[in-house]
Enzyme design. Sequence first.
Site, short mmCIF file in Angstrom:
data_model
loop_
_atom_site.label_atom_id
_atom_site.label_comp_id
_atom_site.label_asym_id
_atom_site.label_seq_id
_atom_site.Cartn_x
_atom_site.Cartn_y
_atom_site.Cartn_z
N GLU A 52 73.24 19.10 11.09
CA GLU A 52 72.21 18.04 10.82
C GLU A 52 71.85 18.23 9.24
O GLU A 52 71.24 17.17 8.73
CB GLU A 52 71.05 18.05 11.71
CG GLU A 52 71.28 17.87 13.15
CD GLU A 52 71.80 19.05 13.90
OE1 GLU A 52 72.13 20.11 13.43
OE2 GLU A 52 71.84 18.97 15.16
N PHE A 114 61.86 22.49 26.62
CA PHE A 114 63.10 22.99 26.30
C PHE A 114 63.46 22.12 24.83
O PHE A 114 63.32 20.92 24.93
CB PHE A 114 64.32 22.89 27.06
CG PHE A 114 65.55 23.25 26.41
CD1 PHE A 114 65.83 24.40 26.04
CD2 PHE A 114 66.59 22.14 26.27
CE1 PHE A 114 67.31 24.62 25.23
CE2 PHE A 114 67.87 22.42 25.93
CZ PHE A 114 68.14 23.87 25.30
N GLN A 115 63.79 22.65 23.73
CA GLN A 115 64.23 21.92 22.50
C GLN A 115 62.71 20.92 21.98
O GLN A 115 63.31 20.14 21.37
CB GLN A 115 65.16 21.21 22.57
CG GLN A 115 66.57 22.00 22.55
CD GLN A 115 67.86 21.25 22.41
OE1 GLN A 115 67.93 20.32 22.57
NE2 GLN A 115 68.84 22.08 21.91
N LYS A 164 62.32 11.08 24.50
CA LYS A 164 63.46 10.58 25.19
C LYS A 164 63.18 9.28 26.06
O LYS A 164 63.94 8.13 26.57
CB LYS A 164 64.03 11.60 25.83
CG LYS A 164 65.27 11.35 26.73
CD LYS A 164 65.79 12.67 27.21
CE LYS A 164 67.28 12.49 27.69
NZ LYS A 164 67.99 13.62 28.20
N MET A 470 74.13 31.31 -11.36
CA MET A 470 72.75 31.18 -12.22
C MET A 470 71.67 32.33 -11.94
O MET A 470 71.01 32.76 -12.82
CB MET A 470 71.98 29.67 -11.88
CG MET A 470 70.88 29.58 -12.49
SD MET A 470 71.28 29.21 -14.37
CE MET A 470 71.61 27.39 -14.52
#
Lengths: 563, 188
Positions: A52, A114-115, A164, A470
């Site tokens: 993502e 959940f999530q 949802k 760097m």
Amino acid sequence: MSELISGAQLLCRVLLEQQVETVFGYPGGAIMPWYHALTEYPALRHVLVRHEQAAAHAADGYARASGRPGVCVATSGPGATNLVTGLATAHMDSSPVVAITGQVPRPMLGMDAFQETDIIGITLPITKHSVLVQDAGELAEKVHEAFAIATSGRPGPVLIDIPKDVQNQKIEYQGGQGGRGAVDASRTRVPARESLAEAARLISHAERPLLMVGHGVILADAYDEVRMLAERTGMPVITTLLGISSFAESHPLHLGMPGMHGEVHVNRAIQVADVIVAIGLRFDDRVTGNLANFAPRADIVHIDLDPAEIGKNVPVAVGLPGDARLVTRALLAVVQPRWCEGWWAEIESFRREREDQLRGGLTPTGILRAIHEQSGGTATIVSDVGQHQMWVAKHYPYQLPNSHITSGGLGTMGFAVPAAMGVHLARPARPVWAISGDGGFQMNMQEIATMVQEGLPVKMAIFNNGYLGMVRQWQQFFHGRRYSATPIWSPDYVKLAEAYGISGYRVEHSRQLEEAVARASADPGPSVVEFLIEQEANVFPMVPPGGSLSESIESSPEAAEVA
Amino acid sequence: MTAAMALEAPGTGRPPRLITVVVDDAMIPLDRVLGAVRRRNMPLVALSVGPGPIAGTVRVFADLTADEGDIDRLVRQLRKLVGVHHASERSVEAADVRQLALVRVTPPGSRRAALVRIIEAHRMVVLAEQPLALVLEVAGSPGQLERGLQALAPFGILDVARSSPVAFEEEGATAPAFIPSNQQDDRS
């Protein structure tokens, strides 16, 4: 005529009303209703990324290249949190990204389901606006508003969190409500006549004036106005990291990049300038060095869309809040023609020649020249973060507007490869090169799979020096050469490319350079070119952290000791 | 302490400033306002939230101690936030700033007459006489409040519940926040 549709279907329609063509995303539980609806809307192209974070960077690249909002989609929980780095990157660089996240159903909010994560809370400091859609009835309005906010005034990322069950909720659809955009008063505001006259007076009377231009010029499409202002006054033009490609580098008035890795003659010009006209930049600390000693003799005229930036970091003599294009045009109307011969001669005396550091005859300058020549100067260069980013910024001869894209404010390693995918989709007719170090490339190289699946012909260059270069340079200069955790192993990138079914090339010597770049460019799909460069090459000059622009380091500590 | 004595935030040597923000009455914009203060790590002396001047808004008052430049930058940042209608700052010593404190003091016993004189002089209100404490209301400018508390100190202050200073923003200063055009059409 109305019809009964789901919130998910409505979201697809609203995206189409906003003229969204491409969405970067990754499905998961809480966003599944939207993915279910998506198949009914083939005009929305979905690019399945491999992480993502890449979706957010790709949307960012798309937004920067197209000037339109880039859209990314993720599920709740880890999907949403993986967007965070990309949103922060977009926020720091004022990029209009719209992130859509699925959320657990409304009855489960706050239950540690959940999530479930409080993604709005997590992203509040790194977004311009956030919305939790609590009913499908408000979805269209909220999404249109989100797009308007992302693009209005100083652009920035907006997050829309949709439970949802709201995606599944049925709603009467009355037809397009239109994405008519925001009332953007900030873009039409013109400063007071007195302020413009004072700015013009300062420019006319200055002996050592400079024009510094930043990202705001690109965002406002103010290229012509800035060029005309420079040509009318003869002011040398300095481009900040994000302002690169807002002014053609071949133009005789172009001077270079300022700041921590700016050339000595550019920084010295700033330190002795008596007037600086700054357009669309925020005087970031990488530009100014130690603020107390920045441009000590200069009266600063600051043009910026965001009034909060004027006077934020440096005191200004004249603040001109407003759109870079409009305000520069207004300034052009009152500024007197002049020239700066004596000043140019003085700046020329500041110039330093420096030898490139070689390995196999390969120099960053040579590599960049080859890429430029091979593309006929049409390529967009998307750089990652580190030493190569500075070489790209300093040595690539940018001619076309908005042909340099990088993570400036946040300095996000891993940005280049996914962002380049977005750039390609925004401007498919122009070649795109993602230039990374071996560290940054390994952060998001999984996106080669996305390019293969989606047929995105992004060319990837890896400046491989076997170090996180760097950081290693800082360790060499400021930490007694203790190379702690900076040597980095790489896989065989040629074989990696082969594993993904694309072409890979390794360039160890300058004699291989042109052929490898030519073959990579000619490949119809994505390709990887690894350049084995000098391992301990440094970026010079360098203003030490906290130092003033007058304190450039021009050789490595060891070399200085020997001398 | 004299009436002319300036207020100072403890340990800073700087007078506190009162920030007034009018913001949409919703958690996310309010959270952004507080986040703007938090990320600058400014010492927050007091904070209060109450009804705003127009429907659907709240007023936030934050009593802060910071350099003038830092406060100015904060206010300009606040003005940019989506949902913010107004942001301004002023000295807490300004004439139109008021504050309230509830004070629990030890029952005065034999010094009751002296305490009554102080209550009258500072226009305090006795809210409750409890077995172990007297509850007083002290209101006025932050300076008056300080002087009242100092006068009560010899009697033994057990606890102070203190509000943030409050003040009106300038008349006509509150403008609508960001409004997308599709909503603005409905308003015309």
